[in-house]
Design a protein around this motif. Structure first.
Motif, PDB file in Angstrom:
ATOM      1  N   ASP A  98     -17.187   1.112 -32.957  1.00 56.20           N
ATOM      2  CA  ASP A  98     -17.683   2.476 -33.073  1.00 56.20           C
ATOM      3  C   ASP A  98     -19.096   2.414 -33.629  1.00 56.20           C
ATOM      4  O   ASP A  98     -19.336   1.822 -34.680  1.00 56.20           O
ATOM      5  CB  ASP A  98     -16.761   3.266 -34.004  1.00 56.20           C
ATOM      6  N   SER A  99     -20.035   2.997 -32.959  1.00 54.11           N
ATOM      7  CA  SER A  99     -21.431   2.891 -33.374  1.00 54.11           C
ATOM      8  C   SER A  99     -21.803   3.913 -34.433  1.00 54.11           C
ATOM      9  O   SER A  99     -22.938   3.934 -34.896  1.00 54.11           O
ATOM     10  CB  SER A  99     -22.343   3.044 -32.163  1.00 54.11           C
ATOM     11  N   THR A 100     -20.881   4.755 -34.853  1.00 52.59           N
ATOM     12  CA  THR A 100     -21.205   5.751 -35.872  1.00 52.59           C
ATOM     13  C   THR A 100     -20.982   5.169 -37.252  1.00 52.59           C
ATOM     14  O   THR A 100     -19.996   4.488 -37.510  1.00 52.59           O
ATOM     15  CB  THR A 100     -20.354   7.015 -35.704  1.00 52.59           C
ATOM     16  N   SER A 101     -21.896   5.450 -38.126  1.00 49.28           N
ATOM     17  CA  SER A 101     -21.812   4.976 -39.503  1.00 49.28           C
ATOM     18  C   SER A 101     -21.324   6.114 -40.384  1.00 49.28           C
ATOM     19  O   SER A 101     -21.651   7.278 -40.138  1.00 49.28           O
ATOM     20  CB  SER A 101     -23.194   4.505 -39.971  1.00 49.28           C
ATOM     21  N   PRO A 102     -20.556   5.810 -41.405  1.00 49.57           N
ATOM     22  CA  PRO A 102     -20.123   6.891 -42.296  1.00 49.57           C
ATOM     23  C   PRO A 102     -21.290   7.467 -43.095  1.00 49.57           C
ATOM     24  O   PRO A 102     -21.150   8.471 -43.751  1.00 49.57           O
ATOM     25  CB  PRO A 102     -19.098   6.228 -43.215  1.00 49.57           C
ATOM     26  N   TYR A 103     -22.453   6.843 -43.020  1.00 51.49           N
ATOM     27  CA  TYR A 103     -23.586   7.291 -43.816  1.00 51.49           C
ATOM     28  C   TYR A 103     -24.679   7.931 -42.961  1.00 51.49           C
ATOM     29  O   TYR A 103     -25.829   7.980 -43.354  1.00 51.49           O
ATOM     30  CB  TYR A 103     -24.172   6.119 -44.605  1.00 51.49           C
ATOM     31  N   GLU A 104     -24.337   8.426 -41.772  1.00 52.34           N
ATOM     32  CA  GLU A 104     -25.350   8.998 -40.896  1.00 52.34           C
ATOM     33  C   GLU A 104     -25.926  10.291 -41.447  1.00 52.34           C
ATOM     34  O   GLU A 104     -27.112  10.544 -41.346  1.00 52.34           O
ATOM     35  CB  GLU A 104     -24.773   9.245 -39.505  1.00 52.34           C
ATOM     36  N   SER A 105     -25.084  11.108 -42.049  1.00 53.63           N
ATOM     37  CA  SER A 105     -25.574  12.381 -42.581  1.00 53.63           C
ATOM     38  C   SER A 105     -25.109  12.524 -44.022  1.00 53.63           C
ATOM     39  O   SER A 105     -24.165  11.865 -44.448  1.00 53.63           O
ATOM     40  CB  SER A 105     -25.057  13.537 -41.729  1.00 53.63           C
ATOM     41  N   PRO A 106     -25.758  13.402 -44.786  1.00 50.35           N
ATOM     42  CA  PRO A 106     -25.316  13.599 -46.177  1.00 50.35           C
ATOM     43  C   PRO A 106     -23.870  14.064 -46.256  1.00 50.35           C
ATOM     44  O   PRO A 106     -23.146  13.679 -47.165  1.00 50.35           O
ATOM     45  CB  PRO A 106     -26.268  14.667 -46.708  1.00 50.35           C
ATOM     46  N   ASP A 107     -23.423  14.883 -45.288  1.00 46.67           N
ATOM     47  CA  ASP A 107     -22.034  15.347 -45.317  1.00 46.67           C
ATOM     48  C   ASP A 107     -21.053  14.207 -45.094  1.00 46.67           C
ATOM     49  O   ASP A 107     -20.029  14.105 -45.756  1.00 46.67           O
ATOM     50  CB  ASP A 107     -21.813  16.438 -44.261  1.00 46.67           C
ATOM     51  N   LYS A 121     -20.843  12.134 -48.278  1.00 47.49           N
ATOM     52  CA  LYS A 121     -20.011  12.774 -49.302  1.00 47.49           C
ATOM     53  C   LYS A 121     -18.536  12.648 -48.956  1.00 47.49           C
ATOM     54  O   LYS A 121     -17.702  12.395 -49.821  1.00 47.49           O
ATOM     55  CB  LYS A 121     -20.388  14.248 -49.451  1.00 47.49           C
ATOM     56  N   LEU A 122     -18.218  12.824 -47.679  1.00 49.33           N
ATOM     57  CA  LEU A 122     -16.835  12.707 -47.239  1.00 49.33           C
ATOM     58  C   LEU A 122     -16.312  11.285 -47.454  1.00 49.33           C
ATOM     59  O   LEU A 122     -15.190  11.087 -47.925  1.00 49.33           O
ATOM     60  CB  LEU A 122     -16.720  13.103 -45.767  1.00 49.33           C
ATOM     61  N   ASN A 123     -17.146  10.299 -47.130  1.00 50.30           N
ATOM     62  CA  ASN A 123     -16.746   8.904 -47.320  1.00 50.30           C
ATOM     63  C   ASN A 123     -16.553   8.602 -48.816  1.00 50.30           C
ATOM     64  O   ASN A 123     -15.596   7.926 -49.192  1.00 50.30           O
ATOM     65  CB  ASN A 123     -17.782   7.971 -46.704  1.00 50.30           C
ATOM     66  N   GLU A 124     -17.459   9.100 -49.662  1.00 50.35           N
ATOM     67  CA  GLU A 124     -17.321   8.864 -51.108  1.00 50.35           C
ATOM     68  C   GLU A 124     -16.052   9.506 -51.647  1.00 50.35           C
ATOM     69  O   GLU A 124     -15.345   8.930 -52.472  1.00 50.35           O
ATOM     70  CB  GLU A 124     -18.550   9.393 -51.840  1.00 50.35           C
ATOM     71  N   ALA A 125     -15.737  10.712 -51.166  1.00 48.97           N
ATOM     72  CA  ALA A 125     -14.512  11.386 -51.599  1.00 48.97           C
ATOM     73  C   ALA A 125     -13.288  10.597 -51.161  1.00 48.97           C
ATOM     74  O   ALA A 125     -12.321  10.444 -51.917  1.00 48.97           O
ATOM     75  CB  ALA A 125     -14.474  12.802 -51.035  1.00 48.97           C
ATOM     76  N   ALA A 126     -13.332  10.076 -49.926  1.00 57.62           N
ATOM     77  CA  ALA A 126     -12.208   9.274 -49.431  1.00 57.62           C
ATOM     78  C   ALA A 126     -12.049   7.999 -50.260  1.00 57.62           C
ATOM     79  O   ALA A 126     -10.924   7.600 -50.589  1.00 57.62           O
ATOM     80  CB  ALA A 126     -12.413   8.937 -47.960  1.00 57.62           C
ATOM     81  N   GLU A 127     -13.176   7.358 -50.607  1.00 54.78           N
ATOM     82  CA  GLU A 127     -13.119   6.144 -51.427  1.00 54.78           C
ATOM     83  C   GLU A 127     -12.523   6.447 -52.804  1.00 54.78           C
ATOM     84  O   GLU A 127     -11.699   5.690 -53.321  1.00 54.78           O
ATOM     85  CB  GLU A 127     -14.517   5.537 -51.584  1.00 54.78           C
ATOM     86  N   ARG A 128     -12.944   7.561 -53.422  1.00 59.87           N
ATOM     87  CA  ARG A 128     -12.393   7.937 -54.726  1.00 59.87           C
ATOM     88  C   ARG A 128     -10.895   8.188 -54.637  1.00 59.87           C
ATOM     89  O   ARG A 128     -10.127   7.789 -55.509  1.00 59.87           O
ATOM     90  CB  ARG A 128     -13.110   9.171 -55.274  1.00 59.87           C
ATOM     91  N   ALA A 129     -10.470   8.870 -53.569  1.00 59.94           N
ATOM     92  CA  ALA A 129      -9.049   9.158 -53.393  1.00 59.94           C
ATOM     93  C   ALA A 129      -8.258   7.865 -53.228  1.00 59.94           C
ATOM     94  O   ALA A 129      -7.191   7.690 -53.822  1.00 59.94           O
ATOM     95  CB  ALA A 129      -8.839  10.083 -52.191  1.00 59.94           C
ATOM     96  N   LEU A 130      -8.771   6.959 -52.416  1.00 58.21           N
ATOM     97  CA  LEU A 130      -8.088   5.670 -52.228  1.00 58.21           C
ATOM     98  C   LEU A 130      -8.041   4.875 -53.525  1.00 58.21           C
ATOM     99  O   LEU A 130      -7.015   4.288 -53.872  1.00 58.21           O
ATOM    100  CB  LEU A 130      -8.771   4.860 -51.126  1.00 58.21           C
TER     101      LEU A 130
END
Length: 124
Positions: free
Chosen positions: A12-21, A24-33
């Protein structure tokens, strides 16, 4: 020969850090995990001393030191009395213990002398 997977595998060529949203979503997921998969270590409870033999909290230092001095003097005498009844190796150990007790008694007596000096010193 036929391969079941393409060479190289498609990614998948999309990075979780492409946009600020998405960041933030990736950071929230990491905190939850991390919250569920890596709980923080429990803090050990502080040591709670037994209340069976409790020194009254309002005792002054001079009285406490005087009691310690008397206890050390008693321990020194008891150790000396016991040393009379045992053979050489144990006698040497008991006399060494008595010497340590006497040194502690001397230190406590010095502290008591210093307390007396502080009380007798005139205030300006």
């Amino acid at each position: 020969m036929f391969k079941a997977t393409p060479n190289p595998p498609e990614v998948d060529s999309t990075s979780p850090y492409e946009s600020p949203d998405s960041k933030k979503l990736n950071e929230a997921a990491e905190r939850a995990l991390d919250h569920y998969l890596k709980p923080p270590p429990k803090q050990p409870e502080g040591r709670k001393p037994s209340r069976m033999f409790l020194v009254a909290p309002d005792m002054d230092n001079e009285s406490l030191l005087a009691h310690v001095c008397e206890s050390l003097a008693s321990a020194s005498v008891m150790t000396s009395d016991i040393a009379v009844y045992v053979d050489a190796p144990q006698r040497h150990t008991l006399l060494a213990i008595q010497q340590v007790i006497m040194l502690a008694e001397l230190a406590v007596n010095r502290v008591l002398d210093n307390v007396d000096v502080l009380k007798a010193a005139p205030h300006s």
